[in-house]
Write an enzyme that holds these catalytic residues in place. Structure first.
Site, PDB file in Angstrom:
ATOM      1  N   ASP A 116       0.859  -1.180   0.000  1.00 29.27           N
ATOM      2  CA  ASP A 116       0.000   0.000   0.000  1.00 29.27           C
ATOM      3  C   ASP A 116       0.894   1.228   0.000  1.00 29.27           C
ATOM      4  O   ASP A 116       2.009   1.191   0.537  1.00 29.27           O
ATOM      5  CB  ASP A 116      -0.901   0.011   1.234  1.00 29.27           C
ATOM      6  CG  ASP A 116      -1.995  -1.049   1.184  1.00 29.27           C
ATOM      7  OD1 ASP A 116      -2.444  -1.369   0.067  1.00 29.27           O
ATOM      8  OD2 ASP A 116      -2.398  -1.531   2.249  1.00 29.27           O
ATOM      9  N   ASP A 132      -6.865  -1.558  -4.590  1.00 24.20           N
ATOM     10  CA  ASP A 132      -7.921  -1.228  -3.628  1.00 24.20           C
ATOM     11  C   ASP A 132      -8.894  -0.225  -4.234  1.00 24.20           C
ATOM     12  O   ASP A 132     -10.117  -0.337  -4.063  1.00 24.20           O
ATOM     13  CB  ASP A 132      -7.337  -0.638  -2.348  1.00 24.20           C
ATOM     14  CG  ASP A 132      -6.418  -1.587  -1.612  1.00 24.20           C
ATOM     15  OD1 ASP A 132      -6.555  -2.814  -1.773  1.00 24.20           O
ATOM     16  OD2 ASP A 132      -5.547  -1.094  -0.863  1.00 24.20           O
TER      17      ASP A 132
END
Length: 157
Positions: A116, A132
């Site tokens: 991330d 995401d």
């Protein structure tokens, strides 16, 4: 007509997954030493490894996520390419969701975690990535269209 739609859908899935993987590679290569401001006080890029799902929930359940993601993506791909999905909004939103699923599946299967790197600063929120975003935006479009269709059907009765 369906063949053209399927080819463009497959290309889109490949492009989204490739973009996701490229940005994760760049994040791992260039953000290990600290965050980089993208838009001051709004969003920054910061490397993080997520072993769970959204908001790091269920950390350590790597293989459960891998198996579930494979099943969900395979079912979605079967649905799309079997010509059962006639609504184009459903078709494309499901394809975008699958793209995100595959992007995070690659990380989770190969590394045991998802990379991330997008961190909003204007709100207390999880760090996330392109995959995401694809899952979230695809799901939002799908839900909005399901609700619209529900109201259309109610209006006909």
């Amino acid at each position: 007509m369906h063949k053209k739609k399927h080819i463009s859908c497959a290309v889109m899935i490949v492009l989204i997954v490739a973009f996701d993987q490229l940005t994760k590679y760049l994040a791992a290569k260039y953000l290990q030493n600290g965050a980089v401001s993208l838009i001051k006080n709004f969003v920054q890029l910061r490397y993080a490894e997520n072993t769970g799902m959204a908001f790091s929930m269920f950390s350590g359940a790597r293989w459960i996520f891998v198996v579930l993601t494979i099943i969900i993506c395979a079912a979605g791909l079967w649905y799309l390419f079997s010509d059962k999905c006639e609504n184009l909004w459903y078709y494309w939103s499901i394809a975008v969701i699958i793209s995100g699923g595959i992007g995070n599946l690659i990380d989770r299967a190969l590394n045991g975690y998802v990379v991330d790197f997008i961190e909003p600063l204007f709100v207390d929120f999880a760090i996330f990535n392109i995959a995401d975003s694809a899952v979230t935006l695809g799901a939002a479009v799908l839900i909005v269209n399901l609700v619209i269709d529900l109201f259309k059907k109610d209006g006909k009765n």
